[in-house]
Design an enzyme around this catalytic site. Structure first.
Site: not given
Length: 676
Positions: A302, A343, A373, A375, A377, A390, A517
């Site tokens: 990963d 971030e 959210s 929805k 983004r 942003k 996974d």
């Protein structure tokens, strides 16, 4: 360590039980030989009694040394198991019938051993979690140090991939409602204890194959030894010289020529391999998994947490035409003030470092924070009439165009440039105007590129698995030095990739922690599930990493290869020893019948009796000398298999031939002086 050695000495004698000895056919031959020579001590049959007794003592010592090697390896596992058993204790717990029953008057108090699968239990701060389960309500800090050794508590909460809890751990804060997922005696802790103690250890295919080879060699030498008595009797009568070999000498010769060195150490090598893995806080559900790790030639890794640090950081502000870098930084920082993600924090810090922009103090009435959210983004802030947002490039493009504004093509170029460089672009807009792009960079871990280069030398292919787009994935793959990558990965194409490599004859290893996974983990040859992962992931894997560190897979592969290298090196040494002992002892035994063979006695051994006794003593002592190597393992080398083979043949093959000549001669000289 002193206690382990003391315990191992006692176990060495207990393991002389024939029911234990018969499990190792090569050493069982030694056991039978020791019994026969013990009986012959009372019936010397023309052989000096001192010689008969000496041979008998060193045959029993050979068995005791072999038992000691195995017992020390088991003792290490026992010590680890004892520490785990301290975490497994009977506790009182509170059972509830449903989530609506979370009131003290509805609690049913009972022992943890009385819990059944699917029971609901309520665990408060300071209480021990009574059994393995999944959190179905609540969020709490949990102390897992009893299992993992890590003192820092971890968060366990309902939903997602951090809902699994382990019996024996302790809730530090808040409360949890847990659905029990294991019956009494079948918990993760029970399985760990059983594996570490070795009560469930079965011989691996490689061990079985090696043992069949050793048994075959022993049968060949046994057949040869049986024929020596009539052969030497006939030869002595025909030549009128010498005499037939006695039964004691024939038994001693058989033990010297049989592959007793590797036969004595084969079990301890396997047990020690599992013990080394346990020290790394990885529990293997079978020895087969460790051996498979040693043969792995494809690693699926990963990206997040294994190759990169996992938290993207803001590294640059790239404004569009007409906007200064400071204006973009100011807007980006404002939009991130309420963003508690790594971030978001990095954007605030970068703006502060670049332009000395400090966090603002707001009146509650003049600011409205917009949380991210799934929805929308996007996230941002409404501040003094300004609307700042942003988000991902495609989302922000649609947002700007929906407001009837133009989206600059320059921004598309910046986004594409960042993606090609392996970063994540974050577009910032202010009052429906595009300000520019924040460059979020995935930080590749120090040293991974060198580690992957070493893997490549060993013939192991590394493949990065990521949900990123192909451009970003390609850039990070190039920076990290992996051989290939799978972008926009889904559970289905992960599993298909594993099958594709397996169909070509490769052995594949991977890590995982989520329910999604589980199918790929079940398909992989070596599947390391994270301890923080879901129950489904743990059940699908054949190893569990208690530290939940995906990078650990590289260490697991190294331990697996070290186990195979150790077994191969000691097998080479053992067989080389047998060849050397054959040429050292045989000429001396037969030169009384065939004087011409005296020319082959290049070592100048004193007599047949001291020669064979020297070989038996060496045969016993070399087992003790090799115990540390069997337990610690040969030094791991990140080299191609052909180079490792050449190195082992030189060190252990040539060394195995030279060592008997030197030490048998020294022992023979000492015996000759004592006897004289």
């Amino acid at each position: 360590m002193k206690k382990i050695y003391q315990w191992a000495v006692g176990q060495s004698f207990k393991k002389l039980d024939p029911r234990q000895q018969v499990k190792n056919p090569v050493m069982f031959v030694v056991y039978l030989g020791a019994l026969i020579t013990t009986i012959l001590c009372f019936y010397p049959m023309g052989i000096p009694l001192w010689f008969n007794i000496s041979i008998t003592i060193f045959l029993w010592l050979t068995l005791l040394f072999a038992n000691f090697a195995e017992a020390v390896a088991e003792g290490r596992g026992k010590a680890q198991a004892d520490s785990l058993k301290q975490a497994k204790k009977e506790v009182m717990t509170y059972k509830i019938n449903s989530l609506e029953d979370i009131k003290e008057e509805n609690f049913i108090e009972l022992q943890s051993s009385d819990l059944k699968r699917n029971d609901l239990v309520y665990v408060r701060a300071g209480e021990q979690i009574p059994a393995d389960g999944d959190v179905i309500e609540g969020a709490a800090s949990v102390d897992e140090s009893a299992i993992t050794g890590e003192s820092a508590p971890v968060i366990r909460e309902s939903g997602g991939d951090r809902s699994a809890v382990t019996g024996g751990t302790t809730v530090v804060s808040d409360y949890l409602v847990i659905r029990v997922t294991s019956e009494n005696g079948q918990s993760f802790l029970d399985k760990m204890i059983a594996m570490v103690e070795g009560t469930q250890r079965k011989k691996t295919p490689n061990e079985i194959g090696l043992q069949i080879f050793l048994i075959t060699l022993t049968i060949i030498f046994l057949t040869v030894s049986i024929t020596l008595v009539p052969f030497t009797d006939f030869s002595s009568q025909l030549s009128g010289k010498g005499e037939a070999l006695s039964l004691v000498i024939v038994i001693a010769l058989l033990i010297c020529l049989a592959p007793t060195t590797i036969g004595a150490l084969i079990s301890s090598i396997g047990i020690a391999g599992m013990s080394r893995l346990t020290k790394e806080n990885v529990i293997a559900m079978s020895g087969r998994a460790i051996e498979a790790a040693g043969d792995v030639d494809v690693l699926l890794l990963d990206k997040t947490g294994t190759i990169t640090l996992g938290n993207r950081r803001a590294s640059d502000f790239l404004p569009v035409h007409g906007v200064s870098e400071e204006q973009l930084a100011d807007a980006a920082q404002l939009s991130s003030l309420a963003d508690e993600t790594a971030e978001g924090r990095s954007i605030v810090i970068l703006a502060k470092e670049r332009f000395n922009l400090r966090e603002r103090e707001f009146q509650q009435s003049e600011v409205k924070f917009i949380d991210f959210s799934a929805k929308t983004r996007m996230s941002g802030i409404d501040y003094r009439g300004d609307v700042i947002r942003k988000g991902a490039a495609d989302t922000m493009k649609k947002y700007v165009q929906s407001k009837g504004e133009d989206y600059p093509s320059e921004c598309d170029k910046i986004v594409d440039k960042i993606a090609r460089a392996g970063g994540t672009p974050l577009v910032v807009i202010k009052n429906n105007r595009v300000m520019g792009v924040v460059y979020l960079k995935d930080i590749v871990k120090n040293g991974v590129k060198e580690k992957f280069a070493d893997m490549r030398k060993m013939g192991i292919k590394t493949i990065m698995i990521t949900g990123d787009n192909p451009l970003t994935a390609a850039a990070i793959a190039a920076e990290a030095g992996v051989d290939d990558f799978l972008a926009e990965a889904t559970p289905e194409n992960k599993m298909n990739l594993i099958r594709e490599y397996q169909e070509k004859g490769h052995l594949v290893a991977m890590t995982g922690d989520g329910t999604n996974d589980a199918p790929a983990l079940a398909q992989a040859d070596v599947a390391m599930a994270m301890n923080t992962g879901t129950q489904a992931a743990k059940e699908a894997g054949n190893m569990i990493d208690l530290d939940s560190s995906p990078t650990k897979l590289l260490q697991v592969v190294q331990i697996g290869k070290q186990l195979l290298m150790t077994r191969g090196a000691l097998t080479t040494f053992s067989i080389a020893n047998d060849i050397a002992k054959y040429f050292a002892v045989i000429p001396v035994l037969f030169y009384s019948i065939y004087p011409q063979l005296d020319r082959l006695n290049i070592m100048g051994l004193g007599s047949p009796l001291t020669a064979i006794l020297s070989a038996v003593i060496y045969n016993a002592v070399v087992i003790v000398a090799l115990i540390p190597l069997a337990l610690k393992g040969v030094r791991y080398q990140e080299k191609p298999a052909s180079q490792i083979l050449s190195h082992n043949l030189l060190i252990y093959g040539l060394g195995g031939i030279i060592a008997p000549f030197i030490f048998i001669k020294i022992i023979d000289l000492i015996l000759s002086l004592i006897i004289l």
